[in-house]
Design an enzyme around this catalytic site. Structure first.
Site: not given
Lengths: 394, 277
Positions: B35, B37, B60, B104
């Site tokens: 994916c 992350d 990230c 995120c």
């Protein structure tokens, strides 16, 4: 605006390049006094036409082509679209295109949207690449069909620098009466090109990839190739592309091509040596790092390295602290959620694709810069890995 | 380049609580390498209070910053308090995240929930849903919750928050169905999403005004711009751009791609937005 360009270690030349100072010099008169329209009857405009003619000859010189085969456009994307759509309109009964899975979006997305753009159904064969990014020629040959209108295959890949044997592929297309287009945006100025001796019908190039400004491109159309304009309008460019010429940029591109021709040798010796030093240094000093793309069939300036178990955007932002500029094929940097289509087509594992960094050098890079990057990269990767749940220190 | 806040930069470059607690009370392991992350959160819980929290993150800048923020926020909280932390709280702590990066913060919240469920020895309800997006393994329950909690109103927003639909795109129709079903059952505090049925001009004006006030003006003001409704004539919505918008080269794109899209989505599909001259 001050961009502190002198502080930057710029290794992102496949994204765009610095405009050469010599190019800026030749452009300036056309941004100041020499503002005439080249189509005008008076001498004030007419002399500007002379400058365009000169630029056309300079570009033809670099490509090994005739000046009359050079058409100016606004960018590489426009050149790509013009070539492909021209071929489809020239042969409306042919509804098949051969391309690859690793093309630049300019060609990739155009081919995906053809049905909508033309109102006709098209078959598109997108050739798979090997794990080193090269093409299987037998598969290419198989893909060429009786109803193939055009082949569009890039000369060199922007992400990995891998070079395709377009000379040979163009000859095979010609034998079958199929037009051949190549997106040579990354190749021009980096490898020798002699179009006169080749069966390439269309070639696209972009000014800003070879030290000319953004906003100017070229489409080479081999003499005798059927052609339908993309932008119709005035009689500029022999009726091949309407719109008043971007004179300053065209003059700049001419100069940039002349410089590129003179520096081809340096690009393939000094720049190649710098690239190799960087690549070998990184692969040796960073564990679990790997090269993406064929080792030798490659542009002299490009290296694409994966650092496993870390993510590209995070790497780039740490590099940014040291003013080192490069690119990544990670999902997060593109705004999409998936990593680079090029690396995925090559079957690069996800562990590596998300952590890929592309360094692309130019004649302006120095050995000191390469050594600086070699010094900074290993601790950046180590710091991010220490944070990664997948990294097991060995 | 993303526009990250200073707080995001700070937590990305100098994250706090990096690591793994040995013999933790609860572990939350979410995301995957595929994916792009992943987050492993470990908690030390004593007397129902989180006394320590550590993370390891692959991802990230915003993923790392969200993880750092999460651990700082929950340390010292009781488990019941921590349970109420949302992804919006994490994003707010960081002074906001780019919209494409909201997933995120969602990942941070999911890791927290997983760690709490692990501590309590229960199965996460979210995992029991039907997988809608196979590329990123997102379930319908996760999508529905994101729609409700973050008031999502388009498939694009769902992708920004959950990643669902961001891969091959095959699940887009399904996401649209879920969106419609979820929005229509949510008690509507917002302008109701209407089909292309007839509205009087007055009704249209009222709804357009409401959407401008609630959604569009705040977004434009962030960039120093503004917008005023000048007139509504049939399906033509005349607006006037103000502030920074007037000198912005992208203002026409904003008008069509953002203002018109929003109004079509929230008021009437057939609306055409034009700048009043």
């Amino acid at each position: 605006m001050n961009c502190d360009a002198e502080k930057v270690v710029y290794m992102d030349n496949n994204a765009t390049t610095r405009v050469a100072p010599e190019v800026v010099d030749v452009m300036m008169p056309f941004l100041t006094d020499c503002y005439g329209n080249p189509s005008s009857m008076h001498n004030f405009g007419g002399q500007v036409g002379g400058a365009i003619k000169n630029a056309r000859a300079q570009i033809a010189g670099l490509l090994g082509a005739e000046a009359s085969e050079i058409t100016f456009t606004s960018c590489g994307t426009e050149s790509d679209s013009t070539a492909i759509l021209s071929a489809l309109q020239s042969f409306p009964e042919k509804r098949h295109i051969v391309t690859t899975r690793v093309e630049h979006p300019a060609v990739k997305h155009l081919c995906e949207n053809l049905d909508r753009l033309t109102g006709h159904k098209h078959r598109v064969t997108r050739l798979q690449v090997e794990s080193d990014g090269t093409l299987d020629m037998a598969r290419y040959e198989e893909a060429l069909a009786v109803d193939t209108a055009i082949v569009s295959i890039m000369w060199a890949n922007n992400e990995t620098g891998v070079i395709f044997p377009v000379e040979k592929m163009a000859a095979m297309a010609k034998e079958r009466g199929i037009l051949f287009h190549t997106d040579a945006v990354q190749a021009v100025g980096k490898i020798p090109i002699k179009l006169k001796e080749l069966d390439i019908d269309f070639l696209s190039l972009s000014g800003h990839k070879l030290h000319a400004p953004k906003g100017v491109g070229v489409l080479y159309v081999k003499r005798g190739t059927p052609f339908v304009p993309f932008l119709s309008g005035g009689h500029q460019e022999d009726g091949r592309r309407g719109g008043t010429e971007n004179v300053a940029s065209i003059v700049g591109l001419g100069k940039a091509c002349e410089l590129a021709g003179a520096m081809l040798e340096e690009e393939n010796s000094r720049v190649r040596a710098l690239r190799d030093r960087l690549e070998e240094g990184l692969l040796a000093s960073v564990p679990k790092s790997m090269l993406n793309g064929h080792k030798t069939d490659r542009l002299p300036n490009t290296t694409n390295i994966s650092f496993e178990f870390v993510e590209g955007e995070a790497i780039l932002l740490h590099m940014n602290l040291y003013n080192i500029c490069a690119s990544s094929g990670s999902a997060c940097t593109s705004g999409s959620l998936e990593p680079s289509h090029v690396l995925r087509a090559m079957g690069v594992p996800f562990t590596a694709a998300h952590g890929s960094i592309r360094f692309s050098l130019s004649v302006y890079n120095t050995e000191a810069e390469v050594d600086f990057v070699l010094e900074k990269m290993p601790p950046i990767i180590a710091e991010l890995r220490q944070m990664s749940p997948f990294w097991k220190a060995e | 380049m993303w526009e990250y806040t200073d707080k995001v930069q700070q937590h990305f470059l100098h994250p706090e609580n990096v690591g793994e607690i040995e013999n933790p009370s609860g572990i939350g392991d979410v995301g995957s390498l595929a994916c792009g992350d992943a987050l492993k959160l470990t908690l030390q819980i004593e007397d129902e209070r989180i006394v320590d929290a550590k993370f390891k993150t692959f991802g990230c800048a915003s993923a790392i910053a969200s993880s750092s923020a999460l651990t700082i926020m929950i340390k010292g909280m009781t488990v019941d308090e921590a349970e109420k932390v949302t992804n919006e709280d994490i994003a707010d702590f960081l002074g906001g995240l780019p919209k494409e990066k909201m997933h995120c913060s969602v990942m941070g919240r999911e890791a927290l929930e997983a760690a709490i469920a692990d501590y309590r020895g229960v199965i996460l309800p979210m995992a029991e849903g039907e997988v809608v997006c196979e590329c990123f393994g997102v379930t319908d329950l996760e999508v529905i919750r994101a729609i409700k909690e973050s008031e999502l109103r388009s498939v694009e927003e769902i992708t920004n928050f959950t990643k669902a639909g961001g891969g091959c795109g095959k699940c887009e129709d399904r996401l649209r169905e879920i969106l419609q079903a979820t929005v229509s059952e949510t008690p509507v505090t917002l302008v109701q999403v209407e089909g292309p049925k007839r509205m009087t001009t007055l009704q249209k004006i009222k709804k357009i005004e409401a959407v401008l006030e609630r959604e569009i003006k705040p977004a434009l003001r962030k960039d120093g711009g503004d917008i005023e409704l000048v007139d509504v004539d049939g399906d033509f919505v005349m607006v006037s751009l103000r502030g920074a918008c007037t000198s912005c080269a992208k203002s026409q794109t904003t008008l069509k791609e953002y203002v018109e899209k929003k109004l079509r989505e929230l008021v009437l599909e057939s609306l055409i937005v034009e700048e009043a001259k």
